[in-house]
Scaffold this motif. Structure first.
Motif, PDB file in Angstrom:
ATOM      1  N   GLN A 129     -11.914  -8.296  -4.376  1.00 32.15           N
ATOM      2  CA  GLN A 129     -11.774  -7.501  -5.604  1.00 32.15           C
ATOM      3  C   GLN A 129     -11.301  -8.372  -6.766  1.00 32.15           C
ATOM      4  O   GLN A 129     -11.785  -8.241  -7.902  1.00 32.15           O
ATOM      5  N   THR A 178       0.840  -1.201   0.000  1.00 31.21           N
ATOM      6  CA  THR A 178       0.000   0.000   0.000  1.00 31.21           C
ATOM      7  C   THR A 178       0.874   1.249   0.000  1.00 31.21           C
ATOM      8  O   THR A 178       2.000   1.237   0.503  1.00 31.21           O
ATOM      9  N   ASP A 180      -2.862  -8.054  -8.639  1.00 33.96           N
ATOM     10  CA  ASP A 180      -4.043  -7.933  -7.796  1.00 33.96           C
ATOM     11  C   ASP A 180      -3.717  -7.329  -6.433  1.00 33.96           C
ATOM     12  O   ASP A 180      -4.528  -7.386  -5.514  1.00 33.96           O
ATOM     13  N   GLY A 181      -2.520  -6.760  -6.305  1.00 30.52           N
ATOM     14  CA  GLY A 181      -2.214  -5.984  -5.115  1.00 30.52           C
ATOM     15  C   GLY A 181      -1.367  -6.654  -4.067  1.00 30.52           C
ATOM     16  O   GLY A 181      -1.011  -6.016  -3.073  1.00 30.52           O
ATOM     17  N   VAL A 182      -1.013  -7.935  -4.247  1.00 35.54           N
ATOM     18  CA  VAL A 182      -0.163  -8.627  -3.264  1.00 35.54           C
ATOM     19  C   VAL A 182       0.861  -9.472  -4.015  1.00 35.54           C
ATOM     20  O   VAL A 182       0.558 -10.587  -4.468  1.00 35.54           O
ATOM     21  N   ARG A 194     -10.225  -7.980   1.458  1.00 37.74           N
ATOM     22  CA  ARG A 194     -10.637  -6.981   0.464  1.00 37.74           C
ATOM     23  C   ARG A 194      -9.946  -7.218  -0.885  1.00 37.74           C
ATOM     24  O   ARG A 194     -10.583  -7.160  -1.947  1.00 37.74           O
ATOM     25  N   LYS A 195      -8.644  -7.507  -0.848  1.00 40.81           N
ATOM     26  CA  LYS A 195      -7.906  -7.753  -2.093  1.00 40.81           C
ATOM     27  C   LYS A 195      -8.451  -8.995  -2.815  1.00 40.81           C
ATOM     28  O   LYS A 195      -8.599  -8.995  -4.046  1.00 40.81           O
TER      29      LYS A 195
END
Length: 397
Positions: A87, A69, A112-114, A83-84
């Motif tokens: 989504q 983040t 996807d954010g991770v 949440r990730k």
């Protein structure tokens, strides 16, 4: 409460991370010696101690961790991972709604954010692949987020790390109901056998879905096809279903024979009408040239690095010569499907291998189509190397 430390980022790297680059690189870190326990949270700060981003420490072949983040006050907790994952699942809704496809990627690491973890879906079973000890410390949070996923039957995992960066053999089942293997999945209506508990690979590379479908629907009809580095014969199956007059599958691994037969049989194809050859690909090239064998389509999808008794192959050093060998057994107006999953290689550089190979062979070519990762393999523009797949359909003219 998870430990959090500050890590200084060298001035020349600060803007790169402020712009959204997700991989925490070793050479960017000032106080490298303070990173001792994988899984700790790290707060990236510049030379003036100003906040840049927050992530976790986890060593893998690509780097020392991943940014999660750019919001200083955002907690990295179970809700963050929930949440990730929610989504990511929402973004794949079209795949869940497609009755012809029951195998696809639902979470693609940094896309996807991770970074450091991927999750694939196989007809109700979710396969998590962990790429560092650091991300593995978040296991409970990820599994909690997955258990409300659509059509949930169970979870398997692959630990793609150890002190030498190798796959860790283990009982891969995590939770839910154990699957009966082989598990049959669909991909654009084609059946494939999947094993989630037999080592690092499961039997199908999902990132080649669009390429297989294109071979089946556009190029295979009435053609002779040879599939080099064939693994479980997925390209061959799609070519046969697309009307190829004959397919030849070549791979050095002994397992390729029963696995390829299995996939042919799942699709009601008589494997005795196809050729399945367990042999070093490079040795087979020489045999094919000696016997003056020619094919209308040659599929080349080698690993980035491979070693047999007599050959060592590296994409960056040897792909040009591989193409030159392929050209010798390709009919005029034939197609070479040139593919690599080497993330360090750009599409431009890969095309330069193709251009050089044809020029040195005295042949002309036309590029018919190009492919990168399919849409379930989400990537971000700030991390170009995440879009690792390069596939070019080249016609020999």
């Amino acid at each position: 409460m998870r430990q959090e430390i500050r890590i200084g980022i060298k001035p020349k790297f600060s803007q790169k991370y402020r712009s959204g680059y997700p991989l925490i690189e070793k050479e960017a870190i000032v106080n490298l010696g303070e990173l001792n326990e994988e899984g700790i949270l790290v707060k990236l700060v510049d030379e003036h101690q100003r906040f840049i981003a927050k992530g976790y420490y986890g060593r893998q072949n690509k780097g020392y961790g991943w940014v999660l983040t750019q919001k200083e006050t955002e907690p990295i907790d179970q809700h963050f991972f929930l949440r990730k994952i929610e989504q990511a699942l929402k973004a794949r809704q079209a795949f869940y709604n497609d009755p012809e496809t029951t195998a696809f990627r639902v979470f693609n690491g940094e896309g996807d954010g991770v970074g450091g973890v991927t999750i694939d879906y196989f007809d109700g079973y979710y396969l998590i692949q962990w790429y560092s000890e650091g991300i593995y410390t978040f296991k409970d949070d990820v599994i909690h987020g997955l258990q409300a996923a659509p059509h949930f039957k169970g979870i398997y995992e692959k630990k793609r790390f150890d002190s030498k960066g190798k796959y860790i053999e283990d009982d891969d089942f995590v939770t839910g109901t154990r699957a009966e293997f082989p598990l049959t999945v669909l991909e654009n209506g084609v059946r494939f056998a999947i094993n989630l508990n037999e080592g690092a690979m499961v039997g199908l590379f999902l990132d080649q879905r669009d390429v297989r479908n294109t071979i089946k629907n556009t190029y295979a009809q009435g053609k002779t096809v040879i599939n080099m580095f064939s693994y479980t014969g997925a390209f061959s199956v799609c070519a046969a279903l697309g009307g190829a007059t004959k397919t030849t599958s070549v791979d050095v691994a002994n397992r390729s024979l029963p696995k390829t037969i299995e996939n042919f049989q799942l699709n009601a194809i008589d494997e005795t009408t196809q050729a399945i050859i367990v042999e070093d690909v490079f040795k087979y090239f020489k045999y094919a040239v000696r016997k003056q064998l020619k094919f209308d389509m040659v599929i080349l999808d080698p690993p980035s690095f491979a070693r047999t008794k007599k050959h060592t192959f590296s994409v960056t050093k040897d792909y040009k010569n591989l193409l030159k060998e392929a050209l010798e057994i390709t009919e005029d107006q034939g197609i070479i499907v040139a593919s690599t999953n080497n993330s360090s290689l750009s599409m431009g550089k890969f095309k330069s291998f193709i251009d050089t190979a044809f020029k040195e062979s005295g042949a002309s070519y036309r590029i018919e189509e190009e492919f990168s990762l399919p849409r379930d393999f989400r990537t971000i523009k700030e991390f170009e190397e995440g879009n690792y797949l390069k596939v070019v359909f080249v016609r020999k003219v």
